[in-house]
Write a protein that holds these residues in place. Structure first.
Motif, PDB file in Angstrom:
ATOM      1  N   TYR A  38      -3.143  -4.362  -3.752  1.00 52.78           N
ATOM      2  CA  TYR A  38      -2.566  -3.832  -2.685  1.00 52.78           C
ATOM      3  C   TYR A  38      -2.764  -2.240  -2.588  1.00 52.78           C
ATOM      4  O   TYR A  38      -1.706  -1.722  -1.783  1.00 52.78           O
ATOM      5  CB  TYR A  38      -0.991  -4.332  -2.731  1.00 52.78           C
ATOM      6  N   SER A  39      -3.320  -1.511  -3.220  1.00 51.17           N
ATOM      7  CA  SER A  39      -3.450  -0.060  -3.063  1.00 51.17           C
ATOM      8  C   SER A  39      -2.335   0.754  -3.237  1.00 51.17           C
ATOM      9  O   SER A  39      -2.015   1.429  -2.370  1.00 51.17           O
ATOM     10  CB  SER A  39      -4.055   0.203  -2.006  1.00 51.17           C
ATOM     11  N   ALA A  56       0.137   3.901  -4.512  1.00 47.87           N
ATOM     12  CA  ALA A  56      -0.074   5.310  -4.773  1.00 47.87           C
ATOM     13  C   ALA A  56      -0.270   5.503  -6.144  1.00 47.87           C
ATOM     14  O   ALA A  56      -0.867   6.237  -6.790  1.00 47.87           O
ATOM     15  CB  ALA A  56       0.644   6.034  -3.690  1.00 47.87           C
ATOM     16  N   LYS A  69     -14.218  -9.239  -8.311  1.00 48.39           N
ATOM     17  CA  LYS A  69     -13.249  -8.052  -8.112  1.00 48.39           C
ATOM     18  C   LYS A  69     -12.200  -8.077  -9.115  1.00 48.39           C
ATOM     19  O   LYS A  69     -11.251  -7.288  -9.169  1.00 48.39           O
ATOM     20  CB  LYS A  69     -12.799  -8.359  -6.538  1.00 48.39           C
ATOM     21  N   PRO A 113       0.968  -1.447   0.123  1.00 47.65           N
ATOM     22  CA  PRO A 113      -0.080   0.042   0.176  1.00 47.65           C
ATOM     23  C   PRO A 113       1.004   1.311  -0.064  1.00 47.65           C
ATOM     24  O   PRO A 113       1.836   1.152   0.790  1.00 47.65           O
ATOM     25  CB  PRO A 113      -0.788  -0.276   1.294  1.00 47.65           C
ATOM     26  N   GLN A 132      -3.437  -3.747  -7.973  1.00 52.86           N
ATOM     27  CA  GLN A 132      -4.447  -2.862  -7.589  1.00 52.86           C
ATOM     28  C   GLN A 132      -5.174  -3.633  -6.141  1.00 52.86           C
ATOM     29  O   GLN A 132      -5.507  -3.010  -5.263  1.00 52.86           O
ATOM     30  CB  GLN A 132      -5.609  -2.580  -8.206  1.00 52.86           C
ATOM     31  N   THR A 148      -2.483   5.320 -12.948  1.00 52.27           N
ATOM     32  CA  THR A 148      -2.332   6.700 -12.613  1.00 52.27           C
ATOM     33  C   THR A 148      -1.890   7.571 -13.679  1.00 52.27           C
ATOM     34  O   THR A 148      -2.090   8.874 -13.772  1.00 52.27           O
ATOM     35  CB  THR A 148      -1.783   6.829 -11.151  1.00 52.27           C
TER      36      THR A 148
END
Ligand SMILES: NC(=O)c1ccc[n+]([C@@H]2O[C@H](COP(=O)([O-])OP(=O)(O)OC[C@H]3O[C@@H](n4cnc5c(N)ncnc54)[C@H](O)[C@@H]3O)[C@@H](O)[C@H]2O)c1
Ligand SMILES: [Zn+2]
Ligand SMILES: [Zn+2]
Length: 357
Positions: free
Chosen positions: A202-203, A205, A319, A179, A200, A226
């Motif tokens: 693990y989120s 940044a 998911k 994360p 994703q 991103t």
């Protein structure tokens, strides 16, 4: 009155995509796949696809593949017959074929390194006949097939034969994506995109995708990148410095050429992980003179497919939208045309081609 004439026993035949040396392939008759060993199952293929590695084979880059070999290591189908010692599957089961065949019993299998199974590994469509056929024989069926989850479309499921375990295990897990991490993925082909989707979990940044194919970069953004960088139009190292300050925590290599490893080395932050996925045919330069004091880790891996059960659960939960990897549909019998389309991926805007029997 007629007397019964005994017909000569005919060998059953099937259609298959057969490799005949570099640049030569044909959709032709082959003896129908049959159980040879008690641990085998024969699967009637209902959905298959083509891998970038099949294109490498067609170029003659994989010398273990010889004239007459049926290609393909990805597929979904119905169990047609099983050997006497197969316990987990029965005739009629819908199954996912793993690109890695493994006995589950040898020392490597016990360590979770199915890729190096002493009785298997990547053999399908390589050392033994593969899945771009009406039927395929799967050795060590108990460990090399997975029951298809209810309600998951085959065109989504087939993406778990190879690309998702590969992007996830060799890229995301080996890169130790956490994360808040700043992550770059070099190459936005199906494997790079599979790494993008599974990173994703693990989120992170930042998820920065690097390629020269504007269509694939656009797809990357719609899949959650991103930022994207077209390396033919922008200086990658400079742009990464602007975006991250010191470089990325994780650089995932998903191409397989020396310049993509150069990119990873140029953008990695102190303490970072470089996770190689690409199949390399040429030596690369390793810049120890720049990296010796930067506490970096570099990993390599042939996909083990040990995360397939976990990925199946995520797929079933809805998911992971694996279906969106398929951009083109063909009948299995049109696999020759499908190769042409997949071989011109940039022009055709192709990711994965889905072959339906
Ligand atoms: N380690 C494993 O177990 C394993 C398993 C399956 C596939 N692979 C390998 O993974 C790699 C990627 O597979 P794929 O099917 O996504 O391939 P692909 O050829 O479809 O995609 C590669 C992408 O990289 C881009 N590219 C080319 N040069 C680049 C560069 N210098 N920098 C950035 N991008 C660049 C291309 O435009 C393309 O979009 C291949 O080498 C494949 O053989 C490895
Ligand atoms: Zn593959
Ligand atoms: Zn084994």
């Amino acid at each position: 009155m007629t007397t019964a004439v005994k017909e000569p026993t005919k060998t059953a035949v099937m259609k298959a995509l057969v490799y005949h040396g570099p640049g030569k392939r044909a959709w032709e008759d082959k003896p129908k796949a049959a159980v040879k060993d008690p641990t085998d199952a024969v699967v009637r293929i209902t959905t298959s696809t083509i891998c970038g590695t099949d294109l490498h084979i067609m170029k003659g880059d994989v010398p273990t593949v010889t004239d007459g070999r049926i290609l393909g290591h990805e597929g979904v189908g119905l169990v047609e017959s099983v050997g006497s010692s197969v316990q987990n599957f029965k005739v009629g089961d819908r199954v996912l074929v793993s690109c890695i065949t493994s006995c589950g019993k040898c020392d490597y299998c016990k360590r979770g390194m199915f890729s190096h199974c002493r009785n298997g590994g990547w053999i399908l469509g390589n050392l033994i006949d593969g899945t771009q056929a009406e039927y395929v024989r799967i050795p060590h069926a108990d460990n090399s097939l997975y029951k298809a989850p209810e309600g998951v479309p085959e065109e989504a499921l087939v993406m778990l034969s190879d690309i998702f375990p590969t992007g996830f295990e060799c890229g995301v897990l080996n890169g130790t994506v956490k994360p808040g991490d700043k992550v770059a993925i070099v190459g936005s082909g199906p494997i790079g995109l599979a790494a993008l989707l599974t990173a994703q979990f693990y989120s992170p940044a930042l998820l920065i995708l690097i390629d020269r194919d504007d269509n694939r970069l656009q797809v990357s953004r719609s899949f959650g990148a991103t930022h994207t960088i077209n390396y033919e139009k922008e200086n990658v190292a400079e742009r990464i410095q602007q975006l991250t300050g010191e470089g990325v925590d994780v650089a995932i290599e998903a191409v397989g050429v020396p310049s993509s490893i150069d990119t990873c080395q140029a953008i990695i932050a102190p303490g970072g992980h470089i996770a190689n996925i690409g199949v390399h045919g040429k030596p690369v330069e390793f810049h120890l003179e720049k990296l010796w004091d930067r506490n970096i880790t570099l990993t390599t891996r042939l996909v083990d497919t040990v995360t397939t059960p976990m990925l199946l659960k995520v797929l079933r939960s809805g998911k992971l939208d694996a279906r969106k990897m398929g951009t083109h549909n063909f009948a299995l019998s049109d696999v020759m045309k499908a190769y042409d389309t997949f071989g011109n991926a940039a022009k055709e805007k192709a990711l994965k081609v889905v072959l339906k029997a």
